[in-house]
Design a protein around this motif. Structure first.
Motif, PDB file in Angstrom:
ATOM      1  N   ALA A 136      -1.238  -1.757  10.782  1.00 34.22           N
ATOM      2  CA  ALA A 136      -0.149  -2.883   9.847  1.00 34.22           C
ATOM      3  C   ALA A 136       0.005  -3.544   8.607  1.00 34.22           C
ATOM      4  CB  ALA A 136       0.464  -3.474  10.809  1.00 34.22           C
ATOM      5  N   GLY A 137      -1.039  -4.262   8.513  1.00 34.14           N
ATOM      6  CA  GLY A 137      -1.638  -4.561   7.839  1.00 34.14           C
ATOM      7  C   GLY A 137      -1.742  -4.121   6.732  1.00 34.14           C
ATOM      8  N   LEU A 138      -2.323  -2.569   6.147  1.00 34.01           N
ATOM      9  CA  LEU A 138      -2.167  -2.284   5.506  1.00 34.01           C
ATOM     10  C   LEU A 138      -1.262  -1.244   5.090  1.00 34.01           C
ATOM     11  CD1 LEU A 138      -6.113  -0.111   6.478  1.00 34.01           C
ATOM     12  CD2 LEU A 138      -5.638  -1.357   4.746  1.00 34.01           C
ATOM     13  N   ALA A 139      -0.182  -0.995   5.522  1.00 38.77           N
ATOM     14  CA  ALA A 139       0.776  -0.145   5.450  1.00 38.77           C
ATOM     15  C   ALA A 139       1.699  -1.722   4.745  1.00 38.77           C
ATOM     16  CB  ALA A 139       1.576   0.175   6.695  1.00 38.77           C
ATOM     17  N   PHE A 140       1.467  -2.629   5.433  1.00 36.50           N
ATOM     18  CA  PHE A 140       2.181  -3.765   4.656  1.00 36.50           C
ATOM     19  C   PHE A 140       1.858  -4.301   3.448  1.00 36.50           C
ATOM     20  CE2 PHE A 140       3.125  -7.951   3.628  1.00 36.50           C
ATOM     21  CZ  PHE A 140       4.388  -8.192   3.891  1.00 36.50           C
ATOM     22  N   CYS A 141       1.247  -4.064   2.527  1.00 36.42           N
ATOM     23  CA  CYS A 141       0.796  -4.126   1.764  1.00 36.42           C
ATOM     24  C   CYS A 141       1.021  -2.789   0.831  1.00 36.42           C
ATOM     25  CB  CYS A 141      -0.809  -4.138   1.352  1.00 36.42           C
ATOM     26  SG  CYS A 141      -1.720  -6.377   2.184  1.00 36.42           S
ATOM     27  N   LEU A 142       0.229  -2.474   1.253  1.00 33.56           N
ATOM     28  CA  LEU A 142       1.048  -0.870   0.178  1.00 33.56           C
ATOM     29  C   LEU A 142       2.549  -0.981   0.343  1.00 33.56           C
ATOM     30  CD1 LEU A 142      -1.343   2.250   1.806  1.00 33.56           C
ATOM     31  CD2 LEU A 142      -1.361   0.973  -0.289  1.00 33.56           C
ATOM     32  N   GLY A 143       2.978  -0.932   1.137  1.00 34.58           N
ATOM     33  CA  GLY A 143       4.732  -1.757   0.842  1.00 34.58           C
ATOM     34  C   GLY A 143       5.383  -2.516   0.271  1.00 34.58           C
ATOM     35  N   ARG A 144       4.709  -3.727  -0.117  1.00 29.95           N
ATOM     36  CA  ARG A 144       5.072  -4.711  -0.910  1.00 29.95           C
ATOM     37  C   ARG A 144       4.243  -4.169  -2.460  1.00 29.95           C
ATOM     38  NH1 ARG A 144       5.597 -10.166   0.342  1.00 29.95           N
ATOM     39  NH2 ARG A 144       6.925  -8.766   2.637  1.00 29.95           N
ATOM     40  N   ALA A 145       2.905  -4.162  -2.411  1.00 32.04           N
ATOM     41  CA  ALA A 145       3.076  -3.875  -4.103  1.00 32.04           C
ATOM     42  C   ALA A 145       3.616  -2.471  -4.334  1.00 32.04           C
ATOM     43  CB  ALA A 145       1.392  -3.049  -4.041  1.00 32.04           C
ATOM     44  N   LEU A 146       3.330  -1.697  -3.552  1.00 30.38           N
ATOM     45  CA  LEU A 146       4.318  -0.636  -4.523  1.00 30.38           C
ATOM     46  C   LEU A 146       5.707  -0.114  -4.234  1.00 30.38           C
ATOM     47  CD1 LEU A 146       1.055   2.536  -3.433  1.00 30.38           C
ATOM     48  CD2 LEU A 146       1.384   0.536  -5.341  1.00 30.38           C
ATOM     49  N   GLY A 147       6.070  -0.046  -3.351  1.00 34.07           N
ATOM     50  CA  GLY A 147       7.854  -0.457  -2.663  1.00 34.07           C
ATOM     51  C   GLY A 147       8.870  -1.288  -2.970  1.00 34.07           C
ATOM     52  N   GLN A 148       8.214  -2.816  -2.893  1.00 40.07           N
ATOM     53  CA  GLN A 148       9.114  -3.589  -2.333  1.00 40.07           C
ATOM     54  C   GLN A 148      10.276  -3.895  -4.013  1.00 40.07           C
ATOM     55  OE1 GLN A 148       7.851  -7.638  -2.521  1.00 40.07           O
ATOM     56  NE2 GLN A 148       8.939  -8.244  -1.183  1.00 40.07           N
ATOM     57  N   ASP A 149       9.555  -3.549  -5.104  1.00 39.74           N
ATOM     58  CA  ASP A 149      10.133  -3.635  -6.074  1.00 39.74           C
ATOM     59  C   ASP A 149      11.936  -2.596  -6.395  1.00 39.74           C
ATOM     60  OD1 ASP A 149       9.075  -5.742  -7.048  1.00 39.74           O
ATOM     61  OD2 ASP A 149       7.519  -5.291  -8.718  1.00 39.74           O
ATOM     62  N   ALA A 150      10.567  -1.667  -6.372  1.00 39.41           N
ATOM     63  CA  ALA A 150      12.220  -0.558  -6.188  1.00 39.41           C
ATOM     64  C   ALA A 150      13.144  -0.465  -5.208  1.00 39.41           C
ATOM     65  CB  ALA A 150      11.331   1.099  -6.661  1.00 39.41           C
ATOM     66  N   LEU A 151      12.766  -0.331  -4.106  1.00 40.25           N
ATOM     67  CA  LEU A 151      13.705  -0.509  -2.597  1.00 40.25           C
ATOM     68  C   LEU A 151      14.597  -1.615  -2.305  1.00 40.25           C
ATOM     69  CD1 LEU A 151      11.849   1.016  -0.262  1.00 40.25           C
ATOM     70  CD2 LEU A 151      13.094   1.849  -1.706  1.00 40.25           C
ATOM     71  N   ARG A 152      14.562  -2.996  -3.288  1.00 40.77           N
ATOM     72  CA  ARG A 152      15.263  -4.145  -2.610  1.00 40.77           C
ATOM     73  C   ARG A 152      16.560  -4.366  -3.254  1.00 40.77           C
ATOM     74  NH1 ARG A 152      14.043  -7.977   0.488  1.00 40.77           N
ATOM     75  NH2 ARG A 152      15.853  -9.504  -0.823  1.00 40.77           N
ATOM     76  N   PRO A 153      16.593  -3.890  -4.551  1.00 41.98           N
ATOM     77  CA  PRO A 153      17.739  -4.032  -5.178  1.00 41.98           C
ATOM     78  C   PRO A 153      18.550  -2.475  -4.592  1.00 41.98           C
ATOM     79  CG  PRO A 153      16.109  -4.072  -7.334  1.00 41.98           C
ATOM     80  CD  PRO A 153      15.749  -3.457  -5.433  1.00 41.98           C
ATOM     81  N   LEU A 154      18.547  -1.795  -3.969  1.00 42.12           N
ATOM     82  CA  LEU A 154      18.842  -1.148  -3.090  1.00 42.12           C
ATOM     83  C   LEU A 154      19.634  -1.352  -1.592  1.00 42.12           C
ATOM     84  CD1 LEU A 154      16.978   2.777  -3.598  1.00 42.12           C
ATOM     85  CD2 LEU A 154      18.871   1.265  -4.827  1.00 42.12           C
ATOM     86  N   LYS A 161      21.485  -5.729   4.612  1.00 34.87           N
ATOM     87  CA  LYS A 161      21.574  -6.885   3.943  1.00 34.87           C
ATOM     88  C   LYS A 161      21.368  -8.007   5.726  1.00 34.87           C
ATOM     89  CE  LYS A 161      24.063  -6.938  -0.306  1.00 34.87           C
ATOM     90  NZ  LYS A 161      25.485  -7.016  -1.129  1.00 34.87           N
ATOM     91  N   ALA A 162      22.092  -7.341   6.256  1.00 38.70           N
ATOM     92  CA  ALA A 162      21.510  -7.899   7.832  1.00 38.70           C
ATOM     93  C   ALA A 162      20.019  -8.117   8.313  1.00 38.70           C
ATOM     94  CB  ALA A 162      22.157  -7.577   8.801  1.00 38.70           C
ATOM     95  N   ALA A 163      19.426  -7.064   8.345  1.00 37.65           N
ATOM     96  CA  ALA A 163      18.168  -6.873   8.453  1.00 37.65           C
ATOM     97  C   ALA A 163      17.271  -7.993   7.742  1.00 37.65           C
ATOM     98  CB  ALA A 163      18.001  -4.968   8.801  1.00 37.65           C
ATOM     99  N   ASP A 164      17.323  -7.236   6.372  1.00 38.51           N
ATOM    100  CA  ASP A 164      16.203  -7.982   5.192  1.00 38.51           C
ATOM    101  C   ASP A 164      16.170  -9.349   5.668  1.00 38.51           C
ATOM    102  OD1 ASP A 164      14.855  -8.804   2.751  1.00 38.51           O
ATOM    103  OD2 ASP A 164      17.354  -8.789   2.688  1.00 38.51           O
ATOM    104  N   ASN A 165      17.502  -9.425   5.626  1.00 37.34           N
ATOM    105  CA  ASN A 165      17.780 -11.625   6.122  1.00 37.34           C
ATOM    106  C   ASN A 165      17.560 -12.202   7.393  1.00 37.34           C
ATOM    107  OD1 ASN A 165      19.551 -13.877   5.567  1.00 37.34           O
ATOM    108  ND2 ASN A 165      20.894 -14.111   7.676  1.00 37.34           N
TER     109      ASN A 165
END
Length: 261
Positions: A136-154, A161-165
């Motif tokens: 879980a930690g490996l997947a979290f770090c990969l998603g945070r480093a490589l995917g968060q900036d691109a996916l958050r604007p979507l 928005k409710a799930a993210d909040n």
């Protein structure tokens, strides 16, 4: 030749050679900046852009899934690992391999059953929980480093928005509930938490605590698989089946409520 100083009159007169030397100026040629520096900077910006990193994450996950399908690493864990190592080293090695395999989308129930069959209930539970938290930690770090900036604007829909909040403000209890609920996919919850603003430490703590019941049931079932009529195996089987049925009923009722709205 004229002297530099007129001795009789006391007036200094520069000679033609000295005057020519003083009037001569040096021309310094400054080399122009190479155009390759600007090209390198532009390439670096493109490669480090959010969508480029998201593409890299997709390639990594697709490659990991392909390796899982072709090599079947779960068979390597159950067949070859115990003969190569021994004692506590085997448990630690299994936990590390477990974590890597979960990132490669190897189903956790298979790994949990194998942990119980290889190491027994107690050591198998420890190895499986360690691998769960590591994966879980490996997947979290990969998603945070490589995917968060691109996916958050979507995240524009009401449900997104409710799930993210919920994950961003109440990360620990939300992830704890997701781990306890049997119907939430392990990989999906990892990457959803990575895209949110949830912290890594609450995520790991909730994962470790929330995964204990389900993981324990599978490891006990794996350890007692040779005696399927024993009380321990039957209790473990009930702990696996009943929450799954409850989760399916709850999901079915919520689906019909959403359709009615």
């Amino acid at each position: 030749m004229l002297d530099a100083t007129n001795r009789s009159g006391g007036t200094a007169t520069a000679s033609p050679r000295a005057s020519a030397a003083q009037l001569t100026t040096a021309v310094v040629v400054v080399p122009a900046a190479p155009p390759a520096a600007g090209l390198t900077a532009r390439c670096a910006r493109v490669l480090l852009s959010p969508w480029s990193r998201l593409s890299l994450l997709a390639v990594l996950l697709a490659s990991a899934a392909s390796v899982m399908l072709l090599l079947e690493p779960q068979k390597l864990l159950t067949d070859s690992l115990p003969s190569q190592l021994g004692g506590a080293t085997t448990v630690v090695a299994y936990a590390v391999a477990y974590g890597v395999c979960t990132v490669a989308f190897v189903p956790r129930p298979i790994l949990n059953l194998a942990a119980g069959a290889l190491f027994g209930s107690q050591l198998g539970l420890g190895a499986a929980l360690g691998g769960t938290v590591l994966g879980a930690g490996l997947a979290f770090c990969l998603g945070r480093a490589l995917g968060q900036d691109a996916l958050r604007p979507l995240l524009r829909g009401r449900w997104l928005k409710a799930a993210d909040n919920q994950l961003s403000r109440h990360g620990f209890r939300s992830m704890l509930a997701a781990r306890l609920f049997p119907g939430v996919p392990f990989a999906a919850s990892n990457y959803c938490a990575a895209v949110s603003r949830m912290g890594l430490l609450p995520f790991l703590l909730a994962t470790g605590l929330g995964s204990i019941p389900n993981t324990a049931a599978y490891t006990v079932a794996g350890a007692r698989a040779s005696t399927p009529t024993s009380p321990a195996f039957l209790i473990a089987l009930a702990c696996i089946t009943v929450p799954g049925l409850v989760g399916a009923v709850v999901a079915w009722r919520k689906r019909h409520r959403l359709r009615a709205r």
